[in-house]
Design an enzyme around this catalytic site. Structure first.
Site, short mmCIF file in Angstrom:
data_model
loop_
_atom_site.label_atom_id
_atom_site.label_comp_id
_atom_site.label_asym_id
_atom_site.label_seq_id
_atom_site.Cartn_x
_atom_site.Cartn_y
_atom_site.Cartn_z
N HIS A 72 4.40 -16.34 3.14
CA HIS A 72 4.01 -15.09 2.13
C HIS A 72 4.70 -13.59 2.68
CE1 HIS A 72 0.72 -16.94 -0.71
NE2 HIS A 72 1.94 -17.45 -0.55
N TYR A 200 -4.74 -9.43 -5.38
CA TYR A 200 -6.05 -8.75 -4.86
C TYR A 200 -6.23 -7.83 -6.08
CZ TYR A 200 -5.91 -10.63 -0.15
OH TYR A 200 -5.97 -11.24 0.93
N PRO A 292 -14.59 -11.50 3.58
CA PRO A 292 -13.59 -12.57 3.66
C PRO A 292 -12.18 -11.76 2.85
CG PRO A 292 -14.94 -12.57 1.88
CD PRO A 292 -15.85 -12.02 2.81
N LYS A 296 -9.67 -12.30 7.56
CA LYS A 296 -9.60 -12.07 8.76
C LYS A 296 -10.37 -12.98 9.76
CE LYS A 296 -6.43 -9.08 8.52
NZ LYS A 296 -5.08 -9.50 8.92
N TYR A 384 -2.44 -6.45 7.79
CA TYR A 384 -2.62 -7.64 7.26
C TYR A 384 -1.87 -8.68 7.88
CZ TYR A 384 -3.38 -10.65 3.09
OH TYR A 384 -3.86 -11.60 2.36
#
Length: 389
Positions: A72, A200, A292, A296, A384
């Site tokens: 991704h 998200y 969550p 991580k 990220y």
């Protein structure tokens, strides 16, 4: 029994440490209180940072990951019907790989078995002795028979409810915790993902996440009350609620189907200090937990393993104690940065019961700032894909 490193916990962090140690000729024994089938039956997140991917390569366990994992290069963030993309590849020239934690664990088990690594399952009544001295050892029972392992070091990779953290005296350790006033209701379904990257979603009805495990296996989450139970939600009710929380164009193409797993996970931020006591070292959930949001947990456990492996490697190959002496400080420095990111990302996306109208406006302003500001996107992308070790 004798070994150089006794590893308590047969999850991915314990197995990864054992496999890495074996590459430099350091012996270990892994103790796991459950069966192998039980460990492999646990459903966990599967977004792997670049650092963890490199460690799996170093451990010789990345072939299937590269063959089956989904790279991704970005992620979508939505609020209402608005959405924007954070371009990881364009911003920081790095990506993440979607590959289930269960599959990581399976690959590590296969590697340990192929290498003849010793893993003991169904261990009970584990106790740590002499960790603050020069001759630590671990006692436990298997099938009612008392056992003992003498070792040089002990790695506590046994999770939040394990014995390792509790072995550090209260006079030595300090704990920091934040409990979030909501949970995540998660559904696993044999359906194609609604999008080829994660979504998200911040909505007036609460947070939602659209994720995946493969081209034909999807994982979806919605924010829910901690008082709720998975049995309170029919599949139809879950899908309808998810559609209300994601952009209309995504909701219209969402493929629904029967759930094959449904659960509610509470959200917690937790850190214990220090992560070393004598010859005992804590790794992963034994020392820290993150919400969550941003996936991580496993990745931060992997960074602990990196620091501990490098320290033990230097000790056994060069006779240097510098790495193990600095383990706790190095690990915690990164842990707190990850805790900050997970706290920030959770605060950005969820609805809190005590939010005022001003708070909601600030949340939307933060989202708009992230959408329009290159520096903000750069900071998010760096966190990220994984901060450097």
């Amino acid at each position: 029994m004798k070994t150089q490193v006794a590893i308590i916990g047969g999850g991915p962090s314990g197995l990864l440490l054992a496999q890495l140690l074996s590459t430099v000729g350091v012996e270990s024994i892994v103790l796991e209180r459950q069966t192998k089938d039980y460990v492999l039956g646990r459903i966990r997140a599967g977004v792997l940072e670049q650092g963890l991917v490199r460690m799996l390569e170093e451990a010789g366990c990345a072939d299937r990951l590269h063959a089956e994992g989904h790279v991704h290069d970005g992620a979508l963030i939505s609020y209402g019907d608005e959405d924007f993309r954070i371009d990881f590849k364009g911003l920081v020239d790095a990506s993440v790989v979607v590959y289930g934690q269960t599959e990581v664990t399976r690959d590590l088990y296969d590697a340990r078995e192929k290498a003849g690594g010793q893993i003991l399952f169904n261990v009970e009544h584990v106790q740590i002795h002499g960790a603050d001295g020069d001759s630590p050892y671990v006692t436990f029972d298997i099938d009612g028979q008392a056992q003992r392992i003498d070792c040089n070091f002990i790695a506590g990779c046994d999770g939040f409810h394990g014995v390792s953290r509790q072995a550090i005296p209260l006079s030595v350790r300090r704990e920091y915790e934040k409990i979030y006033p909501f949970g995540w209701l998660g559904v696993l379904s044999e359906t194609p993902p609604v999008h080829d990257e994660l979504i998200y979603a911040n909505s007036k009805r609460g947070f939602a996440l659209c994720s995946m495990r493969s081209d034909h296996l999807s994982r979806y989450y919605i924010q829910c009350s901690l008082s709720e139970s998975p049995s309170d939600w029919t599949d139809a009710a879950f899908w309808e609620e998810l559609k209300r929380r994601i952009p209309t164009d995504m909701a219209e193409k969402l493929v629904t189907g029967p759930s094959i797993e449904k659960s509610i996970a509470p959200l917690r931020s937790f850190v214990t200090e220090p992560m070393r006591w004598g010859r005992l070292f804590l790794c992963g959930d034994a020392a820290h937990i993150v919400p969550p949001t941003g996936a991580k947990g496993l990745n931060t456990a992997a960074s602990d393993v990196h620091y501990l492996f490098q320290g033990l490697k230097a000790f056994y190959l060069k006779g240097s104690t510098a790495g193990i002496d600095s383990y706790s400080a190095k690990a915690l420095r990164r842990v707190w940065k990850v805790e900050r990111f997970s706290w920030w990302f959770s605060s950005l996306l969820h609805r809190y019961p005590d939010q005022s109208e001003f708070d909601l406006k600030m949340q939307l302003a933060e989202l708009d700032f992230l959408r329009s500001n290159h520096a903000a996107q750069l900071a998010m992308a760096e966190n990220y894909v994984g901060l450097p070790y």
